[in-house]
Design a protein around this motif. Structure first.
Motif, PDB file in Angstrom:
ATOM      1  N   MET A  43       0.828  -1.200   0.000  1.00  0.00           N
ATOM      2  CA  MET A  43       0.000   0.000   0.000  1.00  0.00           C
ATOM      3  C   MET A  43       0.867   1.256   0.000  1.00  0.00           C
ATOM      4  O   MET A  43       2.024   1.227   0.443  1.00  0.00           O
ATOM      5  N   ASP A  44       0.290   2.354  -0.473  1.00  0.00           N
ATOM      6  CA  ASP A  44       1.032   3.607  -0.599  1.00  0.00           C
ATOM      7  C   ASP A  44       0.165   4.762  -0.109  1.00  0.00           C
ATOM      8  O   ASP A  44      -0.977   4.923  -0.558  1.00  0.00           O
ATOM      9  N   LEU A  45       0.700   5.557   0.825  1.00  0.00           N
ATOM     10  CA  LEU A  45       0.018   6.758   1.307  1.00  0.00           C
ATOM     11  C   LEU A  45       0.293   7.898   0.342  1.00  0.00           C
ATOM     12  O   LEU A  45       1.444   8.205   0.048  1.00  0.00           O
ATOM     13  N   LYS A  46      -0.773   8.525  -0.143  1.00  0.00           N
ATOM     14  CA  LYS A  46      -0.632   9.598  -1.128  1.00  0.00           C
ATOM     15  C   LYS A  46      -1.324  10.867  -0.646  1.00  0.00           C
ATOM     16  O   LYS A  46      -2.254  10.820   0.150  1.00  0.00           O
ATOM     17  N   ILE A  47      -0.849  11.995  -1.162  1.00  0.00           N
ATOM     18  CA  ILE A  47      -1.424  13.301  -0.839  1.00  0.00           C
ATOM     19  C   ILE A  47      -1.840  13.984  -2.129  1.00  0.00           C
ATOM     20  O   ILE A  47      -1.175  13.854  -3.167  1.00  0.00           O
ATOM     21  N   ALA A 140      -6.088  26.416 -10.082  1.00  0.00           N
ATOM     22  CA  ALA A 140      -5.312  25.189 -10.265  1.00  0.00           C
ATOM     23  C   ALA A 140      -5.338  24.759 -11.730  1.00  0.00           C
ATOM     24  O   ALA A 140      -6.392  24.719 -12.357  1.00  0.00           O
ATOM     25  N   SER A 141      -4.158  24.430 -12.269  1.00  0.00           N
ATOM     26  CA  SER A 141      -4.093  23.936 -13.644  1.00  0.00           C
ATOM     27  C   SER A 141      -4.051  22.421 -13.696  1.00  0.00           C
ATOM     28  O   SER A 141      -4.388  21.819 -14.717  1.00  0.00           O
ATOM     29  N   GLU A 142      -3.635  21.780 -12.606  1.00  0.00           N
ATOM     30  CA  GLU A 142      -3.598  20.318 -12.520  1.00  0.00           C
ATOM     31  C   GLU A 142      -3.894  19.910 -11.087  1.00  0.00           C
ATOM     32  O   GLU A 142      -3.678  20.689 -10.155  1.00  0.00           O
ATOM     33  N   VAL A 143      -4.369  18.687 -10.930  1.00  0.00           N
ATOM     34  CA  VAL A 143      -4.528  18.100  -9.599  1.00  0.00           C
ATOM     35  C   VAL A 143      -4.075  16.649  -9.695  1.00  0.00           C
ATOM     36  O   VAL A 143      -4.497  15.924 -10.585  1.00  0.00           O
ATOM     37  N   GLU A 144      -3.163  16.260  -8.782  1.00  0.00           N
ATOM     38  CA  GLU A 144      -2.584  14.925  -8.845  1.00  0.00           C
ATOM     39  C   GLU A 144      -2.388  14.366  -7.437  1.00  0.00           C
ATOM     40  O   GLU A 144      -2.327  15.118  -6.450  1.00  0.00           O
ATOM     41  N   LEU A 145      -2.258  13.040  -7.373  1.00  0.00           N
ATOM     42  CA  LEU A 145      -1.890  12.362  -6.141  1.00  0.00           C
ATOM     43  C   LEU A 145      -0.407  12.024  -6.181  1.00  0.00           C
ATOM     44  O   LEU A 145       0.089  11.525  -7.197  1.00  0.00           O
ATOM     45  N   PHE A 146       0.294  12.300  -5.065  1.00  0.00           N
ATOM     46  CA  PHE A 146       1.724  12.020  -4.974  1.00  0.00           C
ATOM     47  C   PHE A 146       2.009  11.160  -3.757  1.00  0.00           C
ATOM     48  O   PHE A 146       1.446  11.371  -2.681  1.00  0.00           O
ATOM     49  N   LEU A 154       9.381  17.556  -4.838  1.00  0.00           N
ATOM     50  CA  LEU A 154       8.784  18.489  -5.792  1.00  0.00           C
ATOM     51  C   LEU A 154       9.160  19.928  -5.452  1.00  0.00           C
ATOM     52  O   LEU A 154       9.523  20.239  -4.320  1.00  0.00           O
ATOM     53  N   GLU A 155       9.026  20.811  -6.441  1.00  0.00           N
ATOM     54  CA  GLU A 155       9.153  22.245  -6.181  1.00  0.00           C
ATOM     55  C   GLU A 155       7.809  22.721  -5.635  1.00  0.00           C
ATOM     56  O   GLU A 155       6.828  22.842  -6.377  1.00  0.00           O
ATOM     57  N   LEU A 156       7.773  22.968  -4.344  1.00  0.00           N
ATOM     58  CA  LEU A 156       6.516  23.285  -3.665  1.00  0.00           C
ATOM     59  C   LEU A 156       6.403  24.782  -3.388  1.00  0.00           C
ATOM     60  O   LEU A 156       7.399  25.464  -3.133  1.00  0.00           O
TER      61      LEU A 156
END
Length: 258
Positions: A43-47, A140-146, A154-156
């Motif tokens: 399993m993987d925890l994503k935000i 927002a131009s994109e929405v993703e799970l990381f 990432l550059e946050l």
């Protein structure tokens, strides 16, 4: 002295006031990273993050444009920070009606190039189907799970790296000190399926060692064996199925080290 008299003596110019008041939202989910027949899941925890668009909703150059960020924005005068978090999440990602909780205030001078901006941080941890309708909109131009294992590479925008670190710590505590793991499991599950969810936030040997956790699950008062039921979905050898009992649980329910 009455309030009216006190207000007459009050000088707002004596005090520094913030340049803005915002809300940010860290939404987490847990997904299966790997599934193979007769083997325990991975399993993987994503935000969930947004990419800040190059221009804002009014067509002006956007601050921290092109960077990944938590969904969020400025609080309107007629709403609370919590109400703002619900609205901004809906406007920027299309996600609505999920349970949010407040976990921090970020007010350090210099955290935002626009001035002294105070942000309220909120979090949620939900099954993926509750955010499956996510779609970038507004600023927002994109929405993703990381994956949380890579998100800090990432550059946050702004100080969101620090907010995300703090949010991950909150989620770790939530998973290890409550029964929220059941939201990411079938109603009847094996010890290794519960183990896989918990291992998204800890490498404590009390959980990672198969034999130790297989013994531990039998002693947990909020989990019971499903009598007479086994499965081969995580092992070629039939494995006992368990389920959560709806009872009040205490802190550190899995007895892991901090």
């Amino acid at each position: 002295m009455s309030n009216e008299q006190a207000l007459q003596q009050y000088d707002v110019k004596k005090y520094r006031t913030p340049d803005g008041y915002t809300s940010d939202i860290a939404v987490f989910t847990i997904l299966s990273a790997k599934e193979e027949a007769f083997k325990p899941p991975v399993m993987d925890l994503k935000i969930m993050l947004i990419k800040r668009s190059m221009v804002d909703s009014e067509g002006r150059p956007n601050m921290e444009a092109g960077k990944w960020a938590l969904p969020g924005g400025f609080v309107n005068p007629d709403e609370s920070a919590f109400q703002s978090a619900q609205r901004e999440l809906r406007e920027e990602t299309g996600v609505d009606h999920i349970h949010l909780e407040h976990f921090g205030v970020y007010d350090a001078p210099g955290r935002d190039p626009r001035g002294w901006i105070i942000s309220n941080a909120h979090y949620a941890i939900v099954p993926e189907h509750q955010i499956s309708n996510r779609e970038a909109n507004d600023d927002a131009s994109e929405v993703e799970l990381f994956s949380i294992g890579h998100v800090l590479d990432l550059e946050l925008a702004f100080d969101h790296a620090q907010i995300i670190r703090d949010a991950i710590a909150v989620i770790r505590q939530k998973l290890l000190e409550s029964a929220v793991a059941k939201e990411f499991l079938p109603d009847e599950f094996t010890y290794s399926e519960l183990q896989a969810v918990l291992m998204t936030v800890t490498r404590d040997s009390a959980i990672t060692l198969d034999a130790a956790f297989a013994r531990k699950i039998k002693s947990l008062p909020f989990i019971e064996e499903v009598e007479g039921k086994k499965t081969t979905r995580t092992s070629k050898k039939p494995t006992q199925l368990y389920r959560f009992i709806d009872i009040e649980v205490n802190n550190s329910i899995y007895h892991t080290k901090k």
